[in-house]
Design a protein around this motif. Structure first.
Motif, mmCIF file in Angstrom:
data_model
loop_
_atom_site.group_PDB
_atom_site.id
_atom_site.type_symbol
_atom_site.label_atom_id
_atom_site.label_comp_id
_atom_site.label_asym_id
_atom_site.label_seq_id
_atom_site.Cartn_x
_atom_site.Cartn_y
_atom_site.Cartn_z
ATOM 1 N N VAL A 63 0.936 -0.988 0.156
ATOM 2 C CA VAL A 63 -0.116 -0.047 -0.095
ATOM 3 C C VAL A 63 0.857 1.234 -0.053
ATOM 4 O O VAL A 63 2.076 1.006 0.412
ATOM 5 C CB VAL A 63 -0.919 0.149 1.285
ATOM 6 C CG1 VAL A 63 -1.969 -1.076 1.101
ATOM 7 C CG2 VAL A 63 -0.119 -0.095 2.315
ATOM 8 N N LEU A 64 0.106 2.297 -0.489
ATOM 9 C CA LEU A 64 0.882 3.639 -0.320
ATOM 10 C C LEU A 64 0.071 4.417 0.868
ATOM 11 O O LEU A 64 -0.772 4.355 1.079
ATOM 12 C CB LEU A 64 0.666 4.532 -1.568
ATOM 13 C CG LEU A 64 0.791 3.979 -2.743
ATOM 14 C CD1 LEU A 64 0.382 4.890 -4.002
ATOM 15 C CD2 LEU A 64 2.317 3.490 -2.944
ATOM 16 N N PHE A 124 -6.398 2.512 8.007
ATOM 17 C CA PHE A 124 -7.523 2.507 7.403
ATOM 18 C C PHE A 124 -7.379 2.526 5.875
ATOM 19 O O PHE A 124 -6.365 2.978 5.584
ATOM 20 C CB PHE A 124 -8.604 3.587 7.960
ATOM 21 C CG PHE A 124 -8.820 3.507 9.203
ATOM 22 C CD1 PHE A 124 -9.853 2.769 9.814
ATOM 23 C CD2 PHE A 124 -8.251 4.487 9.998
ATOM 24 C CE1 PHE A 124 -10.006 2.825 11.267
ATOM 25 C CE2 PHE A 124 -8.438 4.440 11.451
ATOM 26 C CZ PHE A 124 -9.341 3.773 11.881
ATOM 27 N N ARG A 125 -8.452 1.864 5.311
ATOM 28 C CA ARG A 125 -8.456 2.160 3.585
ATOM 29 C C ARG A 125 -8.888 3.504 3.496
ATOM 30 O O ARG A 125 -9.818 3.942 4.088
ATOM 31 C CB ARG A 125 -9.117 0.976 3.102
ATOM 32 C CG ARG A 125 -8.801 -0.232 3.240
ATOM 33 C CD ARG A 125 -8.836 -1.126 2.205
ATOM 34 N NE ARG A 125 -8.571 -2.477 2.210
ATOM 35 C CZ ARG A 125 -7.292 -2.926 1.669
ATOM 36 N NH1 ARG A 125 -6.504 -1.757 0.695
ATOM 37 N NH2 ARG A 125 -6.532 -4.039 1.948
ATOM 38 N N PHE A 184 4.205 10.668 3.934
ATOM 39 C CA PHE A 184 3.649 9.625 3.170
ATOM 40 C C PHE A 184 4.904 8.377 3.414
ATOM 41 O O PHE A 184 5.868 8.539 3.677
ATOM 42 C CB PHE A 184 3.870 9.839 1.780
ATOM 43 C CG PHE A 184 3.060 10.942 1.199
ATOM 44 C CD1 PHE A 184 1.626 10.786 1.141
ATOM 45 C CD2 PHE A 184 3.542 12.098 0.869
ATOM 46 C CE1 PHE A 184 0.788 11.997 0.834
ATOM 47 C CE2 PHE A 184 2.621 13.113 0.357
ATOM 48 C CZ PHE A 184 1.252 12.761 0.504
ATOM 49 N N VAL A 185 4.122 7.199 3.568
ATOM 50 C CA VAL A 185 5.254 5.963 3.384
ATOM 51 C C VAL A 185 4.844 5.061 2.545
ATOM 52 O O VAL A 185 3.821 4.692 2.405
ATOM 53 C CB VAL A 185 4.957 5.200 4.915
ATOM 54 C CG1 VAL A 185 6.027 3.933 4.905
ATOM 55 C CG2 VAL A 185 5.526 6.290 5.905
ATOM 56 N N TRP A 186 5.986 4.397 1.606
ATOM 57 C CA TRP A 186 5.650 3.343 0.520
ATOM 58 C C TRP A 186 6.986 2.589 0.291
ATOM 59 O O TRP A 186 7.981 3.312 0.579
ATOM 60 C CB TRP A 186 5.149 4.086 -0.471
ATOM 61 C CG TRP A 186 5.569 5.547 -1.013
ATOM 62 C CD1 TRP A 186 7.042 5.594 -1.193
ATOM 63 C CD2 TRP A 186 4.965 6.612 -1.108
ATOM 64 N NE1 TRP A 186 7.269 7.101 -1.456
ATOM 65 C CE2 TRP A 186 5.914 7.635 -1.410
ATOM 66 C CE3 TRP A 186 3.592 6.998 -1.154
ATOM 67 C CZ2 TRP A 186 5.743 8.925 -1.649
ATOM 68 C CZ3 TRP A 186 3.387 8.321 -1.569
ATOM 69 C CH2 TRP A 186 4.377 9.117 -1.765
ATOM 70 N N THR A 187 6.902 1.690 -0.408
ATOM 71 C CA THR A 187 8.085 0.977 -0.887
ATOM 72 C C THR A 187 8.571 1.713 -2.110
ATOM 73 O O THR A 187 7.597 2.355 -3.029
ATOM 74 C CB THR A 187 7.933 -0.457 -1.155
ATOM 75 O OG1 THR A 187 6.939 -0.544 -2.293
ATOM 76 C CG2 THR A 187 7.529 -1.371 0.092
ATOM 77 N N ALA A 188 9.806 1.912 -2.378
ATOM 78 C CA ALA A 188 10.287 2.623 -3.542
ATOM 79 C C ALA A 188 9.777 1.806 -4.731
ATOM 80 O O ALA A 188 9.315 2.534 -5.673
ATOM 81 C CB ALA A 188 11.692 2.503 -3.678
ATOM 82 N N ALA A 189 9.458 0.516 -4.641
ATOM 83 C CA ALA A 189 8.833 -0.181 -5.957
ATOM 84 C C ALA A 189 7.467 0.373 -6.032
ATOM 85 O O ALA A 189 6.949 0.282 -7.412
ATOM 86 C CB ALA A 189 9.091 -1.808 -5.829
ATOM 87 N N GLY A 190 6.752 0.399 -4.767
ATOM 88 C CA GLY A 190 5.312 0.434 -5.112
ATOM 89 C C GLY A 190 5.046 2.161 -5.463
ATOM 90 O O GLY A 190 4.102 2.227 -6.400
ATOM 91 N N LYS A 228 -5.699 3.019 -6.049
ATOM 92 C CA LYS A 228 -6.488 2.263 -5.381
ATOM 93 C C LYS A 228 -5.885 1.624 -3.993
ATOM 94 O O LYS A 228 -6.710 1.058 -2.994
ATOM 95 C CB LYS A 228 -7.133 1.219 -6.387
ATOM 96 C CG LYS A 228 -7.712 1.781 -7.592
ATOM 97 C CD LYS A 228 -9.084 2.678 -7.316
ATOM 98 C CE LYS A 228 -9.560 3.375 -8.820
ATOM 99 N NZ LYS A 228 -10.529 4.353 -8.547
ATOM 100 N N ASN A 229 -4.693 1.799 -3.771
ATOM 101 C CA ASN A 229 -4.105 1.035 -2.803
ATOM 102 C C ASN A 229 -3.477 1.849 -1.758
ATOM 103 O O ASN A 229 -2.489 1.772 -1.343
ATOM 104 C CB ASN A 229 -2.933 -0.036 -3.150
ATOM 105 C CG ASN A 229 -1.869 0.950 -3.867
ATOM 106 O OD1 ASN A 229 -2.069 1.992 -4.614
ATOM 107 N ND2 ASN A 229 -0.668 0.602 -4.061
ATOM 108 N N VAL A 230 -4.365 3.012 -1.467
ATOM 109 C CA VAL A 230 -3.934 3.942 -0.343
ATOM 110 C C VAL A 230 -4.466 3.718 1.064
ATOM 111 O O VAL A 230 -5.815 3.395 1.048
ATOM 112 C CB VAL A 230 -4.403 5.445 -1.060
ATOM 113 C CG1 VAL A 230 -3.936 6.421 0.027
ATOM 114 C CG2 VAL A 230 -3.726 5.769 -2.431
ATOM 115 N N VAL A 231 -3.770 3.757 2.103
ATOM 116 C CA VAL A 231 -4.367 3.727 3.351
ATOM 117 C C VAL A 231 -4.000 4.908 4.172
ATOM 118 O O VAL A 231 -3.020 5.711 3.760
ATOM 119 C CB VAL A 231 -3.617 2.391 3.976
ATOM 120 C CG1 VAL A 231 -4.217 1.277 3.215
ATOM 121 C CG2 VAL A 231 -2.145 2.572 4.340
ATOM 122 N N ILE A 232 -4.660 5.075 5.461
ATOM 123 C CA ILE A 232 -4.273 6.267 6.109
ATOM 124 C C ILE A 232 -3.931 5.336 7.681
ATOM 125 O O ILE A 232 -4.445 4.567 8.132
ATOM 126 C CB ILE A 232 -5.669 7.001 6.333
ATOM 127 C CG1 ILE A 232 -5.092 8.292 7.341
ATOM 128 C CG2 ILE A 232 -6.742 6.173 6.759
ATOM 129 C CD1 ILE A 232 -6.252 9.329 7.607
#
Length: 362
Positions: free
Chosen positions: A144-145, A179-180, A209-215, A264-268
């Protein structure tokens, strides 16, 4: 405890102009380089906070504007030469994120990024670290992002809001909810903001924000492919003129509009740490220690029957008589006197000054 995972990188975005903090913040020295809430600048406190969640300075990337390169180096002596990315011109946050991600992917394809504005105020570093750990684990486990959502303390009209949906399975610290995201909401009017606060599932958008570099790279390629192409060129080209030409062609768009509001893959991640973007004089008033009459003073004041004022005048003594809820800001060439309730409208003053040809005050 904050993560010291060697594959976690911090990206500090330090190129903004801080226009709502006029007259203290100017084009030549914007808000992030100012010591607004202590002895250190906001950039320096962000740097210190970043070091709490990464394994060392080698894992901190700072992106700033060409005009601010020397200030960034002066204020961050431990910043590695190769970790300062200098934008030839301002192009908003999506190109900034893409360039930093291209650099990080070259070093570690399995890296996770924590992307932070340089001008926010967070004092509870331990709670911040716990939230980061949760977000890092969620980004890895679910792809997720993640963004941090701040529980609103009052119906603020100067922040964007995020509507939280269903709960994601627990990740990291089980006490921190994930949460989504249902919707991102633009800055509301007061009545709408009151409704958001009452609903209980709306959060202030922290812009962290937090995410994988690939994501995030995959999402950038899907939604903003031209930004990815430019980011690759920025790490391939060493000629300053070529880089400037490449960056000039990049669309100026925020990561929020360009990716987060479309993916569509964003969370809080619900953030329990104290937070302020210190985006206005009213925001500074809120997070500052109050003195007699609930006034906030950076400098010496004398007051009679005056309440709820913010005075920033380190080099002058300000006397208040029978006034309430004002921002009084004194610099060597300008004095601002404004209602704290209208401190988000300082940009209107800047526009007026520009129209009057008083660019030297901007």
């Amino acid at each position: 405890m904050a993560s010291v995972d060697p594959r976690v990188y911090a990206v500090i975005m330090a190129g903004g102009g801080g226009t709502r903090f006029w007259p203290l913040s100017r084009q030549r020295k914007p808000k992030q380089f100012l010591s607004i809430a202590g002895e250190q600048s906001l950039l320096q406190t962000t740097w210190d906070r970043a070091l709490e969640i990464v394994s060392g300075p080698e894992n901190v990337i700072v992106v700033t504007a060409n005009d601010y390169e020397s200030m960034a180096r002066d204020q961050l002596p431990d910043l590695l030469q190769e970790n300062l990315l200098v934008e030839p011109q301002a192009r908003n946050t999506a190109p900034c994120v893409a360039w930093a991600t291209a650099v990080i992917r070259d070093r570690d394809v399995d890296a996770v990024e924590v992307v932070m504005p340089s001008d926010h105020l967070i004092t509870d570093v331990e709670a911040f670290g716990s939230a980061v750990t949760t977000a890092v684990e969620a980004s890895r486990e679910y792809g997720v992002l993640a963004t941090f959502g701040i529980t609103p303390r009052y119906p603020e009209t100067g922040y964007g809001y995020i509507e939280a949906g269903t709960t994601l399975s627990s990740a990291g610290d089980s006490s921190i909810e994930v949460f989504r995201v249902e919707h991102f909401r633009e800055k509301p009017d007061f009545e709408t903001a009151e409704g958001y606060v009452s609903a209980g599932n709306y959060y202030w958008n922290s812009g962290i924000f937090v995410w994988t570099a690939a994501g995030i790279w995959s999402s950038l390629e899907e939604y903003l492919p031209e930004v990815c192409i430019a980011a690759k060129r920025m790490i391939e080209d060493v000629d300053p003129e070529a880089r400037a030409e490449t960056y000039a062609e990049v669309p100026g768009i925020s990561i929020d509009f360009g990716v987060m509001e479309r993916a569509k893959n964003v969370v809080i991640v619900r953030a329990d740490f104290d937070w302020s973007d210190v985006g206005s004089w009213a925001a500074l008033y809120e997070v500052s220690v109050k003195s007699e009459g609930d006034n906030v003073a950076f400098g010496e004041i004398v007051q009679i029957d005056s309440t709820g004022n913010l005075v920033h005048a380190p080099d002058a003594r300000v006397v208040l008589l029978g006034v309430d809820n004002l921002a009084v800001v004194h610099t060597d060439d300008a004095v601002l006197i404004a209602s704290l309730e209208r401190s988000q409208d300082v940009k209107l003053l800047r526009e007026r000054l520009e129209a009057l040809g008083l660019d030297h005050l901007l």
